[in-house]
Motif scaffolding. Structure first.
Motif, PDB file in Angstrom:
ATOM      1  N   ALA A 225       0.865  -1.177   0.000  1.00 40.29           N
ATOM      2  CA  ALA A 225       0.000   0.000   0.000  1.00 40.29           C
ATOM      3  C   ALA A 225       0.900   1.224   0.000  1.00 40.29           C
ATOM      4  N   SER A 226       0.776   2.074  -1.027  1.00 40.56           N
ATOM      5  CA  SER A 226       1.665   3.220  -1.193  1.00 40.56           C
ATOM      6  C   SER A 226       0.853   4.504  -1.295  1.00 40.56           C
ATOM      7  N   TYR A 227       1.332   5.537  -0.612  1.00 45.72           N
ATOM      8  CA  TYR A 227       0.679   6.851  -0.665  1.00 45.72           C
ATOM      9  C   TYR A 227       1.561   7.811  -1.450  1.00 45.72           C
ATOM     10  N   TYR A 228       0.978   8.432  -2.483  1.00 45.39           N
ATOM     11  CA  TYR A 228       1.720   9.332  -3.360  1.00 45.39           C
ATOM     12  C   TYR A 228       1.380  10.789  -3.059  1.00 45.39           C
ATOM     13  N   PHE A 229       2.426  11.605  -2.954  1.00 41.33           N
ATOM     14  CA  PHE A 229       2.260  13.036  -2.759  1.00 41.33           C
ATOM     15  C   PHE A 229       2.295  13.753  -4.114  1.00 41.33           C
ATOM     16  N   LYS A 230       1.935  15.038  -4.123  1.00 42.01           N
ATOM     17  CA  LYS A 230       1.841  15.785  -5.372  1.00 42.01           C
ATOM     18  C   LYS A 230       3.189  15.935  -6.074  1.00 42.01           C
ATOM     19  N   ASN A 231       4.273  15.930  -5.323  1.00 41.82           N
ATOM     20  CA  ASN A 231       5.604  16.092  -5.929  1.00 41.82           C
ATOM     21  C   ASN A 231       6.214  14.754  -6.340  1.00 41.82           C
ATOM     22  N   HIS A 232       5.386  13.683  -6.405  1.00 40.00           N
ATOM     23  CA  HIS A 232       5.797  12.336  -6.811  1.00 40.00           C
ATOM     24  C   HIS A 232       6.623  11.613  -5.744  1.00 40.00           C
ATOM     25  N   MET A 233       6.757  12.195  -4.585  1.00 43.12           N
ATOM     26  CA  MET A 233       7.320  11.458  -3.453  1.00 43.12           C
ATOM     27  C   MET A 233       6.264  10.467  -2.964  1.00 43.12           C
ATOM     28  N   TRP A 234       6.706   9.297  -2.488  1.00 39.37           N
ATOM     29  CA  TRP A 234       5.743   8.347  -1.975  1.00 39.37           C
ATOM     30  C   TRP A 234       6.334   7.504  -0.856  1.00 39.37           C
ATOM     31  N   VAL A 235       5.444   6.989  -0.008  1.00 36.97           N
ATOM     32  CA  VAL A 235       5.822   6.090   1.081  1.00 36.97           C
ATOM     33  C   VAL A 235       4.930   4.857   0.984  1.00 36.97           C
ATOM     34  N   GLY A 236       5.460   3.706   1.382  1.00 37.84           N
ATOM     35  CA  GLY A 236       4.686   2.493   1.246  1.00 37.84           C
ATOM     36  C   GLY A 236       4.894   1.518   2.390  1.00 37.84           C
ATOM     37  N   PHE A 237       3.885   0.696   2.618  1.00 40.48           N
ATOM     38  CA  PHE A 237       3.962  -0.421   3.568  1.00 40.48           C
ATOM     39  C   PHE A 237       4.021  -1.698   2.754  1.00 40.48           C
ATOM     40  N   ASN A 238       4.943  -2.605   3.119  1.00 40.07           N
ATOM     41  CA  ASN A 238       5.171  -3.828   2.344  1.00 40.07           C
ATOM     42  C   ASN A 238       5.114  -5.050   3.257  1.00 40.07           C
ATOM     43  N   THR A 239       4.547  -6.134   2.759  1.00 42.47           N
ATOM     44  CA  THR A 239       4.527  -7.370   3.514  1.00 42.47           C
ATOM     45  C   THR A 239       4.509  -8.557   2.550  1.00 42.47           C
ATOM     46  N   ASN A 240       5.046  -9.690   2.983  1.00 42.43           N
ATOM     47  CA  ASN A 240       4.927 -10.911   2.184  1.00 42.43           C
ATOM     48  C   ASN A 240       4.890 -12.136   3.089  1.00 42.43           C
ATOM     49  N   TRP A 241       4.453 -13.210   2.496  1.00 45.48           N
ATOM     50  CA  TRP A 241       4.388 -14.514   3.162  1.00 45.48           C
ATOM     51  C   TRP A 241       4.931 -15.535   2.177  1.00 45.48           C
ATOM     52  N   PHE A 242       5.867 -16.353   2.606  1.00 48.87           N
ATOM     53  CA  PHE A 242       6.446 -17.352   1.726  1.00 48.87           C
ATOM     54  C   PHE A 242       6.484 -18.690   2.461  1.00 48.87           C
ATOM     55  N   PHE A 243       6.178 -19.757   1.738  1.00 42.62           N
ATOM     56  CA  PHE A 243       6.041 -21.053   2.386  1.00 42.62           C
ATOM     57  C   PHE A 243       6.333 -22.175   1.392  1.00 42.62           C
ATOM     58  N   GLY A 244       6.756 -23.322   1.924  1.00 39.48           N
ATOM     59  CA  GLY A 244       7.126 -24.466   1.098  1.00 39.48           C
ATOM     60  C   GLY A 244       8.634 -24.563   0.970  1.00 39.48           C
ATOM     61  N   GLY A 245       9.111 -25.125  -0.139  1.00 38.00           N
ATOM     62  CA  GLY A 245      10.538 -25.141  -0.446  1.00 38.00           C
ATOM     63  C   GLY A 245      11.359 -26.178   0.294  1.00 38.00           C
ATOM     64  N   ASN A 246      10.778 -27.286   0.725  1.00 42.58           N
ATOM     65  CA  ASN A 246      11.562 -28.312   1.408  1.00 42.58           C
ATOM     66  C   ASN A 246      12.673 -28.838   0.497  1.00 42.58           C
ATOM     67  N   THR A 247      13.867 -29.068   1.061  1.00 43.07           N
ATOM     68  CA  THR A 247      15.001 -29.567   0.288  1.00 43.07           C
ATOM     69  C   THR A 247      15.173 -31.070   0.487  1.00 43.07           C
ATOM     70  N   ILE A 248      15.677 -31.737  -0.557  1.00 46.52           N
ATOM     71  CA  ILE A 248      15.899 -33.179  -0.551  1.00 46.52           C
ATOM     72  C   ILE A 248      17.301 -33.430  -1.085  1.00 46.52           C
ATOM     73  N   VAL A 249      18.140 -34.106  -0.314  1.00 46.78           N
ATOM     74  CA  VAL A 249      19.516 -34.394  -0.708  1.00 46.78           C
ATOM     75  C   VAL A 249      19.680 -35.898  -0.889  1.00 46.78           C
ATOM     76  N   ASP A 250      19.995 -36.298  -2.110  1.00 46.67           N
ATOM     77  CA  ASP A 250      20.131 -37.718  -2.458  1.00 46.67           C
ATOM     78  C   ASP A 250      18.930 -38.535  -1.974  1.00 46.67           C
ATOM     79  N   GLY A 251      17.741 -37.967  -2.182  1.00 48.94           N
ATOM     80  CA  GLY A 251      16.511 -38.671  -1.851  1.00 48.94           C
ATOM     81  C   GLY A 251      16.078 -38.579  -0.406  1.00 48.94           C
ATOM     82  N   VAL A 252      16.848 -37.884   0.448  1.00 41.04           N
ATOM     83  CA  VAL A 252      16.519 -37.780   1.870  1.00 41.04           C
ATOM     84  C   VAL A 252      15.979 -36.386   2.165  1.00 41.04           C
ATOM     85  N   SER A 253      14.758 -36.299   2.689  1.00 36.87           N
ATOM     86  CA  SER A 253      14.164 -35.020   3.032  1.00 36.87           C
ATOM     87  C   SER A 253      14.924 -34.369   4.173  1.00 36.87           C
ATOM     88  N   GLN A 254      15.142 -33.053   4.077  1.00 41.90           N
ATOM     89  CA  GLN A 254      15.899 -32.331   5.101  1.00 41.90           C
ATOM     90  C   GLN A 254      15.018 -31.612   6.121  1.00 41.90           C
TER      91      GLN A 254
END
Length: 305
Positions: A225-254
């Motif tokens: 969510a970003s707020y823009y001022f008349k002079n093109h300056m802006w401020v924003g709030f940022n968030t994310n969520w990331f999930f998954g990505g399990n690694t497996i080495v030579d068939g063995v789950s880590q």
């Protein structure tokens, strides 16, 4: 306490790179506002940025390791070009980072330290705004009023980063990654609201200590969510969520599946005709599996036709 090198630290999967100057540890953790912004066609944007990261980036909690800390100084050059494709606004973006990384960890009561320096993996993004963003030249763009934009993109990670097959801690990943993504952007007076969703898919790393390392897909959701001022300056709030990505080495789950949530803020201001500087800070709000770090970035960009 004697110090040792962490060049042979067992089973740490640590990769450092940037995605378009704001990419952080692990592919899914980018926090980049205005990816699907409406801009004129034939616009060029050249940027150079710096990112500092500090914290615990251990991704395997089963190891007998404590107090793992990393400090990473990263420089990146980026270029964006917009163009028309089937009368839709499209863009191509390329970024190449260079990293200076130092870290330490306690392993079985011994302090391990070490460093890495070199190029990280190059990132290429191709995107197109399917709805709400026609490809307009500079003159016609001035009278266009943005409402809702729907866009898609494909991000590719190219394994250009420095990688040692006999080391666990590396800057490069020695594998390809691709992320299809969909995003929506909506303007409310001076406020821009955005949400993106994507999934990273990875090829195998066949040179991980003489073994094959696989990684399951990693999902990423982010909102801005970003707020823009008349002079093109802006401020924003940022968030994310990331999930998954399990690694497996030579068939063995880590047992290294990720479930992390990050929050941060962005400030951008013009500093001259076609020039701006942007600052961003973000930190882990919740983390289940290491990756508890903070990041600070500063970017200078120059836009021209």
């Amino acid at each position: 306490m004697p110090k040792k090198t962490f060049l042979v630290l067992p089973k740490i999967y640590l990769y450092v790179s940037l995605l378009f100057l704001f990419k952080n540890l692990a592919y899914s953790q980018d926090l980049e506002p205005r990816v699907y912004a409406n801009v004129p066609k034939k616009l060029n944007v050249a940027a150079i940025g710096y990112v500092f990261m500090d914290g615990n980036v251990l991704t395997d909690p089963s190891l007998p390791i404590s107090d793992f800390k990393l400090q990473s100084h990263n420089l990146a050059a980026s270029y964006v070009r917009t163009f028309g494709l089937a009368n839709k606004l499209a863009r191509i973006q390329v970024s190449l980072p260079f990293s200076f990384m130092d870290g330490s960890a306690m392993v079985n009561g011994a302090m391990l330290t070490g460093s890495r320096t070199g190029f990280a993996d190059m990132k290429v993004r191709f995107g197109i705004n399917l709805l709400g963003s026609p490809a307009l030249d500079k003159m016609n763009f001035r009278s266009f009023e943005q409402k809702t934009i729907l866009g898609v993109s494909l991000v590719t990670s190219v394994p250009t980063g420095r990688y040692y097959g006999d080391k666990q801690v590396n800057i490069g990943t020695n594998r390809w990654g691709i992320k299809p993504e969909i995003g929506i952007s909506k303007k409310f007076a001076h406020v821009y609201a955005e949400a993106y969703g994507g999934v990273w898919f990875y090829t195998d790393n066949n040179d991980f200590l003489g073994k094959k390392m696989e990684q399951k897909p990693t999902c990423s959701l982010q909102a801005h969510a970003s707020y823009y001022f008349k002079n093109h300056m802006w401020v924003g709030f940022n968030t994310n969520w990331f999930f998954g990505g399990n690694t497996i080495v030579d068939g063995v789950s880590q047992a290294s599946e990720i479930d992390n949530w990050r929050v941060g803020g962005t400030f951008s201001t013009p500093v001259g005709k076609g020039q701006s500087v942007k600052f961003q800070y973000h930190v882990g709000a919740y983390t289940n599996n290491g990756l508890n770090y903070y990041a600070l970035s500063a970017v200078y960009q120059y836009s021209f036709f």
